[in-house]
Design an enzyme around this catalytic site. Sequence first.
Site, PDB file in Angstrom:
ATOM      1  CE  LYS A 106      32.365  37.635  75.167  1.00  0.00           C
ATOM      2  NZ  LYS A 106      31.052  38.124  74.797  1.00  0.00           N
TER       3      LYS A 106
ATOM      4  CD1 TRP B 215      27.401  41.620  76.932  1.00  0.00           C
ATOM      5  CD2 TRP B 215      27.522  42.673  74.962  1.00  0.00           C
ATOM      6  NE1 TRP B 215      28.729  41.855  76.654  1.00  0.00           N
ATOM      7  CE2 TRP B 215      28.832  42.494  75.459  1.00  0.00           C
ATOM      8  CE3 TRP B 215      27.341  43.319  73.733  1.00  0.00           C
ATOM      9  CZ2 TRP B 215      29.962  42.930  74.767  1.00  0.00           C
ATOM     10  CZ3 TRP B 215      28.468  43.759  73.037  1.00  0.00           C
ATOM     11  CH2 TRP B 215      29.755  43.570  73.562  1.00  0.00           C
TER      12      TRP B 215
ATOM     13  CG  ASP C 110      23.381  37.335  73.717  1.00  0.00           C
ATOM     14  OD1 ASP C 110      24.188  36.398  73.567  1.00  0.00           O
ATOM     15  OD2 ASP C 110      23.720  38.536  73.771  1.00  0.00           O
TER      16      ASP C 110
HETATM   17  C1  LIG Z   1      30.404  39.323  74.168  1.00  0.00           C
HETATM   18  C2  LIG Z   1      28.941  39.354  74.130  1.00  0.00           C
HETATM   19  C3  LIG Z   1      28.231  39.882  73.036  1.00  0.00           C
HETATM   20  C4  LIG Z   1      28.924  40.528  71.860  1.00  0.00           C
HETATM   21  O1  LIG Z   1      29.496  39.571  71.058  1.00  0.00           O
HETATM   22  P1  LIG Z   1      30.194  39.977  69.671  1.00  0.00           P
HETATM   23  O2  LIG Z   1      30.446  38.629  69.085  1.00  0.00           O
HETATM   24  O3  LIG Z   1      31.428  40.736  70.016  1.00  0.00           O
HETATM   25  O4  LIG Z   1      29.238  40.785  68.874  1.00  0.00           O
HETATM   26  C5  LIG Z   1      26.866  39.821  73.070  1.00  0.00           C
HETATM   27  N1  LIG Z   1      26.199  39.286  74.102  1.00  0.00           N
HETATM   28  C6  LIG Z   1      26.843  38.771  75.179  1.00  0.00           C
HETATM   29  C7  LIG Z   1      26.058  38.187  76.302  1.00  0.00           C
HETATM   30  C8  LIG Z   1      28.238  38.785  75.219  1.00  0.00           C
HETATM   31  O5  LIG Z   1      28.880  38.284  76.289  1.00  0.00           O
END
Ligand SMILES: *Cc1c(COP(=O)(O)O)cnc(C)c1O
Length: 356
Positions: A193, A102, A169
């Site tokens: 998540k 990511w 993030d």
């Molecule tokens: C799942 C995830 C993403 C991507 O998320 P989307 O909502 O599918 O774009 C980005 N960063 C991390 C750390 C993730 O676990």
Amino acid sequence: MKKHNYSAGPCILPQEVFEKSAQAILNFNDSGLSLLEISHRSKDFVAVMEEARALVIELLGLEGKGYQALFLAGGASLEFVMVPYNLMKEGGKAAYLDTGTWASSAIKEAKLFGDTVIVASSKEENYSHIPKGYTVPSDADYFHCTSNNTIFGTQMKEFPSVDMPLVCDMSSDIFSRVLDFSKFDIIYAGAQKNMGPAGTTLVIIKEEILGKSGRKIPSMLDYEKHIKAESMYNTPPVFPVYASLLTLQWLKNLGGVAAVENLNNAKAALLYNEIDRNPLFKGAAAVKDRSNMNATFLLNDVAHTETFDVMWKAAGISGIPGHRSVGGYRASMYNALPLESVQVLVDVMKALETKV
Ligand SMILES: *Cc1c(COP(=O)(O)O)cnc(C)c1O
């Protein structure tokens, strides 16, 4: 029978969130209308959005500190674009820590906007650890990191102090542990998540950092426009926002982030102790960087795979096969996963030991 759900995302949410959000689809607030058929500008939905935004700020201890919470669409992946668009100056520079798939996707997007410096990367070691001891160039417009690497099972335990905006993030560990959230200037997280269903992205912004890039930003990608419109610039994803609010209320009733952190620590200790004790298994990530959310582990002898897979399936476990880039297993232990589910997995691992 309800399964023990270890899915990495979308993932388990509190059972009461499933029940209450199902009810709201049938009859929202006893209005005789479904949540799905009312205007997002109606009093009832505006109240949902306002409470959700305020609860985020409250649960993270950011009240009165100049932060705004937004519920946007486009996933965490769109934030990979919005962050440089809003923060990187024309001819400017951004600094990124590369700790996983990511993080590297975020880097790829930032490169479209300008000079993107990777301050450190653990890619050569298949992202099995978090790089440390790096320096961030002082002329960068911002520094970006990923707090939890969902795929590889590593988690940052410390964050650097930097002189520029700190962007993180936190998609896979938001609301899972207490941090000094006021260290960060932008935090973003795809809801699916740890907070709600897929379809909305939480973005928390320290307002004073905006409006400095000098770029002309399309409205839908402009954080200032979304803040001004109180997260209703266009029709927001009403159902994911409502279900996220229910999860945030559940978390508050549980005692907040500190209370769930204790639970998360207990779950992670239970599983990692077994991974380390059981001679059939080994952890995939460096011990000091292990994630409390996503535990990655492997069988020492792949010949036991079929036996183990039959056993955990029979125990009602779902979602533990590892991501293809690591292999083995990944047990995602998000906030809503009960300790009892971890005990079930640990019991299966012990049972495998007596069987083979
Ligand atoms: C799942 C995830 C993403 C991507 O998320 P989307 O909502 O599918 O774009 C980005 N960063 C991390 C750390 C993730 O676990």
